[in-house]
Every structure is written in structure tokens, then in C-alpha cells.
Design a protein around this motif. Structure first.
Motif, PDB file in Angstrom:
ATOM      1  N   TRP A  64     115.486  18.423  78.765  1.00  0.00           N
ATOM      2  CA  TRP A  64     115.739  17.615  79.958  1.00  0.00           C
ATOM      3  C   TRP A  64     114.457  16.939  80.431  1.00  0.00           C
ATOM      4  O   TRP A  64     114.458  15.736  80.732  1.00  0.00           O
ATOM      5  CB  TRP A  64     116.309  18.474  81.085  1.00  0.00           C
ATOM      6  N   GLY A  65     113.376  17.696  80.504  1.00  0.00           N
ATOM      7  CA  GLY A  65     112.103  17.137  80.966  1.00  0.00           C
ATOM      8  C   GLY A  65     111.628  15.987  80.084  1.00  0.00           C
ATOM      9  O   GLY A  65     111.167  14.959  80.584  1.00  0.00           O
ATOM     10  N   GLU A  68     113.990  12.890  80.593  1.00  0.00           N
ATOM     11  CA  GLU A  68     113.700  12.273  81.887  1.00  0.00           C
ATOM     12  C   GLU A  68     112.347  11.559  81.858  1.00  0.00           C
ATOM     13  O   GLU A  68     112.198  10.462  82.387  1.00  0.00           O
ATOM     14  CB  GLU A  68     113.713  13.359  82.978  1.00  0.00           C
ATOM     15  N   VAL A  79     107.256  15.610  85.020  1.00  0.00           N
ATOM     16  CA  VAL A  79     108.654  15.649  85.466  1.00  0.00           C
ATOM     17  C   VAL A  79     109.038  17.065  85.887  1.00  0.00           C
ATOM     18  O   VAL A  79     109.627  17.267  86.951  1.00  0.00           O
ATOM     19  CB  VAL A  79     109.598  15.139  84.346  1.00  0.00           C
ATOM     20  N   ILE A  80     108.716  18.042  85.062  1.00  0.00           N
ATOM     21  CA  ILE A  80     109.052  19.429  85.382  1.00  0.00           C
ATOM     22  C   ILE A  80     108.312  19.883  86.632  1.00  0.00           C
ATOM     23  O   ILE A  80     108.879  20.534  87.514  1.00  0.00           O
ATOM     24  CB  ILE A  80     108.760  20.352  84.175  1.00  0.00           C
ATOM     25  N   GLU A  82     107.260  17.984  89.135  1.00  0.00           N
ATOM     26  CA  GLU A  82     107.875  17.330  90.293  1.00  0.00           C
ATOM     27  C   GLU A  82     109.180  18.017  90.684  1.00  0.00           C
ATOM     28  O   GLU A  82     109.461  18.194  91.874  1.00  0.00           O
ATOM     29  CB  GLU A  82     108.132  15.856  90.003  1.00  0.00           C
ATOM     30  N   ALA A  83     109.992  18.401  89.700  1.00  0.00           N
ATOM     31  CA  ALA A  83     111.263  19.081  89.980  1.00  0.00           C
ATOM     32  C   ALA A  83     111.019  20.424  90.665  1.00  0.00           C
ATOM     33  O   ALA A  83     111.717  20.779  91.618  1.00  0.00           O
ATOM     34  CB  ALA A  83     112.054  19.273  88.688  1.00  0.00           C
ATOM     35  N   GLU A  86     109.811  19.794  94.253  1.00  0.00           N
ATOM     36  CA  GLU A  86     110.937  19.361  95.085  1.00  0.00           C
ATOM     37  C   GLU A  86     111.790  20.567  95.486  1.00  0.00           C
ATOM     38  O   GLU A  86     112.247  20.665  96.625  1.00  0.00           O
ATOM     39  CB  GLU A  86     111.776  18.350  94.311  1.00  0.00           C
ATOM     40  N   LYS A  87     111.978  21.503  94.546  1.00  0.00           N
ATOM     41  CA  LYS A  87     112.801  22.681  94.814  1.00  0.00           C
ATOM     42  C   LYS A  87     112.187  23.580  95.894  1.00  0.00           C
ATOM     43  O   LYS A  87     112.903  24.122  96.746  1.00  0.00           O
ATOM     44  CB  LYS A  87     112.998  23.467  93.515  1.00  0.00           C
TER      45      LYS A  87
END
Length: 89
Positions: A64-65, A68, A79-80, A82-83, A86-87
Motif C-alpha cells: 500500500w505504501g 500510494e 507515506v507510511i 504520514e499515515a 495522522e493516526k
């Protein structure tokens, strides 16, 4: 040929493996009135520095990373990261 013993901003000229000329970065600045650029990335603020660690993720997370990241034109680790940020809010 690698110029050993010279600073990164020195101008070094070789011909057939023989040193012909070397000008220090300060001599270039004095003669031409320019300051050579600094190399490398600018230093980060203390709160922006990352701590190097090793993690193991499920292959689906990595896939996924990377997908994306490809869409957004950035690195998959970014990306990972940032995710995750955000969490946690």
C-alpha cells in the motif's frame, strides 16, 4: 581520478594522472567575488529529526505504501510515516 587532500570547494585539474592546478575555494571566492554553495541537505530543526529504528510491517502495508507513494511521487516511507502521524493526531 579522486583528488585526495583537497576540500570539496577546491578546483583540482589533472592531466594524464598528473596534478596540473589546484585552486582553493577561498581563492575562487576572493578572485571572483562568489561564495561556493554548501553541499548536502540543510540541517533539520531538532523537532524535525527522525530517530533511526528498524520495524517489520506486514507485506500489505508495504505494498500500500509503495502504491500510494508512486501515485504521489514521494517515498513510501514518507507515506507510511504520514499515515502513522495522522493516526496519532
Amino acid at each position: 581520478m579522486i583528488a585526495h587532500g583537497f576540500a570539496p570547494n577546491d578546483c583540482v585539474i589533472y592531466f594524464s594522472g598528473t596534478l596540473i592546478c589546484s585552486i582553493t575555494g577561498s581563492a575562487i571566492a576572493d578572485q571572483f567575488g562568489i561564495t561556493p554553495r554548501k553541499r548536502g541537505r540543510p540541517a533539520k530543526d531538532e523537532e524535525d529529526k527522525y530517530e533511526p529504528i528498524s520495524l517489520r510491517f506486514h507485506p500489505k502495508i508495504i505494498t500500500w505504501g509503495k502504491e500510494e507513494a508512486e501515485k504521489r511521487g514521494i517515498g513510501y516511507q514518507t507515506v507510511i510515516n504520514e499515515a502513522l502521524l495522522e493516526k496519532i493526531g
